[in-house]
Design a protein around this motif. Structure first.
Motif, PDB file in Angstrom:
ATOM      1  N   PHE A  11       6.712  -5.684   1.061  1.00 49.20           N
ATOM      2  CA  PHE A  11       5.321  -5.943   0.674  1.00 49.20           C
ATOM      3  C   PHE A  11       5.080  -7.435   0.487  1.00 49.20           C
ATOM      4  O   PHE A  11       3.995  -7.933   0.766  1.00 49.20           O
ATOM      5  CB  PHE A  11       4.997  -5.207  -0.629  1.00 49.20           C
ATOM      6  N   GLY A  41       6.281   0.180   1.611  1.00 45.37           N
ATOM      7  CA  GLY A  41       6.106  -0.143   0.199  1.00 45.37           C
ATOM      8  C   GLY A  41       7.074   0.613  -0.690  1.00 45.37           C
ATOM      9  O   GLY A  41       7.842   1.460  -0.229  1.00 45.37           O
ATOM     10  N   ALA A  42       6.997   0.310  -1.993  1.00 44.68           N
ATOM     11  CA  ALA A  42       7.953   0.888  -2.949  1.00 44.68           C
ATOM     12  C   ALA A  42       7.872   2.411  -3.009  1.00 44.68           C
ATOM     13  O   ALA A  42       8.877   3.070  -3.277  1.00 44.68           O
ATOM     14  CB  ALA A  42       7.698   0.297  -4.338  1.00 44.68           C
ATOM     15  N   LEU A  43       6.686   2.969  -2.729  1.00 50.11           N
ATOM     16  CA  LEU A  43       6.592   4.431  -2.765  1.00 50.11           C
ATOM     17  C   LEU A  43       7.373   5.100  -1.644  1.00 50.11           C
ATOM     18  O   LEU A  43       7.665   6.290  -1.720  1.00 50.11           O
ATOM     19  CB  LEU A  43       5.126   4.871  -2.732  1.00 50.11           C
ATOM     20  N   GLU A  44       7.662   4.354  -0.590  1.00 45.85           N
ATOM     21  CA  GLU A  44       8.428   4.920   0.533  1.00 45.85           C
ATOM     22  C   GLU A  44       9.940   4.756   0.369  1.00 45.85           C
ATOM     23  O   GLU A  44      10.728   5.356   1.109  1.00 45.85           O
ATOM     24  CB  GLU A  44       8.001   4.256   1.839  1.00 45.85           C
ATOM     25  N   VAL A  66       9.027  -5.542  -4.417  1.00 45.98           N
ATOM     26  CA  VAL A  66       8.267  -6.231  -5.461  1.00 45.98           C
ATOM     27  C   VAL A  66       6.938  -5.505  -5.642  1.00 45.98           C
ATOM     28  O   VAL A  66       6.209  -5.309  -4.651  1.00 45.98           O
ATOM     29  CB  VAL A  66       7.989  -7.704  -5.082  1.00 45.98           C
ATOM     30  N   VAL A  67       6.670  -5.100  -6.884  1.00 48.59           N
ATOM     31  CA  VAL A  67       5.386  -4.470  -7.208  1.00 48.59           C
ATOM     32  C   VAL A  67       4.695  -5.378  -8.222  1.00 48.59           C
ATOM     33  O   VAL A  67       5.241  -5.615  -9.300  1.00 48.59           O
ATOM     34  CB  VAL A  67       5.592  -3.063  -7.799  1.00 48.59           C
ATOM     35  N   ILE A  68       3.543  -5.922  -7.831  1.00 45.17           N
ATOM     36  CA  ILE A  68       2.823  -6.844  -8.709  1.00 45.17           C
ATOM     37  C   ILE A  68       1.516  -6.186  -9.147  1.00 45.17           C
ATOM     38  O   ILE A  68       0.764  -5.677  -8.301  1.00 45.17           O
ATOM     39  CB  ILE A  68       2.522  -8.180  -8.005  1.00 45.17           C
TER      40      ILE A  68
HETATM   41  N1  LIG Z   1       0.822  -2.617  -4.303  1.00 44.78           N
HETATM   42  C1  LIG Z   1       2.133  -2.527  -3.869  1.00 44.78           C
HETATM   43  C2  LIG Z   1       2.567  -1.491  -3.058  1.00 44.78           C
HETATM   44  N2  LIG Z   1       1.691  -0.543  -2.653  1.00 44.78           N
HETATM   45  C3  LIG Z   1       1.927   0.298  -1.482  1.00 44.78           C
HETATM   46  C4  LIG Z   1       2.697   1.572  -1.819  1.00 44.78           C
HETATM   47  O1  LIG Z   1       4.049   1.283  -2.165  1.00 44.78           O
HETATM   48  C5  LIG Z   1       2.723   2.510  -0.598  1.00 44.78           C
HETATM   49  O2  LIG Z   1       3.327   1.822   0.487  1.00 44.78           O
HETATM   50  C6  LIG Z   1       1.313   2.939  -0.213  1.00 44.78           C
HETATM   51  O3  LIG Z   1       0.687   3.519  -1.349  1.00 44.78           O
HETATM   52  C7  LIG Z   1       1.331   3.942   0.949  1.00 44.78           C
HETATM   53  O4  LIG Z   1       2.077   5.084   0.598  1.00 44.78           O
HETATM   54  N3  LIG Z   1       3.864  -1.416  -2.671  1.00 44.78           N
HETATM   55  C8  LIG Z   1       4.778  -2.371  -3.061  1.00 44.78           C
HETATM   56  O5  LIG Z   1       5.970  -2.293  -2.712  1.00 44.78           O
HETATM   57  N4  LIG Z   1       4.369  -3.396  -3.861  1.00 44.78           N
HETATM   58  C9  LIG Z   1       3.074  -3.511  -4.280  1.00 44.78           C
HETATM   59  O6  LIG Z   1       2.732  -4.476  -5.042  1.00 44.78           O
END
Ligand SMILES: Nc1c(NC[C@H](O)[C@H](O)[C@H](O)CO)[nH]c(=O)[nH]c1=O
Ligand SMILES: CC(=O)[C@@H](O)COP(=O)(O)O
Length: 140
Positions: A11, A41-44, A66-68
């Motif tokens: 990300f 992203g982190a959810l994957e 990194v999740v901000i």
């Molecule tokens: N905002 C951030 C995300 N968002 C994306 C989610 O992880 C995911 O890819 C999306 O919701 C589709 O399923 N991911 C990060 O890794 N960091 C962020 O700051």
């Protein structure tokens, strides 16, 4: 020699590069091999670890990302759910170190990504190696 898969949520590219650098340094100093798999992203990340662990090709995993925090509740979902799902995988006996930063701003992320500062990528790699050693000792 063990094989460790680094699963990165790409990300923030410049931060991930530093986290991966720190993780690789620890893993290679321990005499093991690394490979990098990139997801959006982190959810994957948890799903990617679950899928690749099925192959039996890897002895351990390092989650990098990194999740901000932004303006909405989405931060809590992304940060909390990725951590929860990764924890659930560790409870299934998969050796994982979690190097996904969950921070308020980019400045906090930079200090933690930098191998010369808080080196959270290296920290996650050390955790993965520790869990691999436990798995080798206690795996049923
Ligand atoms: N905002 C951030 C995300 N968002 C994306 C989610 O992880 C995911 O890819 C999306 O919701 C589709 O399923 N991911 C990060 O890794 N960091 C962020 O700051
Ligand atoms: C962590 C996130 O999902 C975040 O970057 C999204 O930002 P926003 O809450 O402003 O949509």
């Amino acid at each position: 020699m063990a094989r460790i898969l680094i699963v990165e949520a790409r990300f923030y590219e410049h931060l991930n590069d530093q986290l991966i650098e720190g993780a690789r340094a620890v893993i290679e100093a321990a005499g093991h091999e690394t490979e990098v798999l990139t997801v959006p992203g982190a959810l994957e990340v948890p799903g990617a670890i679950a899928l690749t662990a099925e192959s039996g090709d890897y002895d351990g995993f390092v989650a990098i990302g990194v999740v901000i925090r932004g303006e909405t509740y989405h931060f809590e979902i992304v940060a909390g759910e990725s951590a929860r799902a990764i924890m659930a995988l560790t409870m299934d006996g998969i050796a994982i170190g979690n190097g996904i930063l969950t921070v308020e701003n980019e400045a906090q992320a930079q200090v933690r990504a930098d191998p010369a500062q808080k080196d959270k990528g290296g920290e996650a790699a050390r955790a993965a190696l520790a869990m691999m050693a436990l798995a080798e000792r206690f795996a049923r």
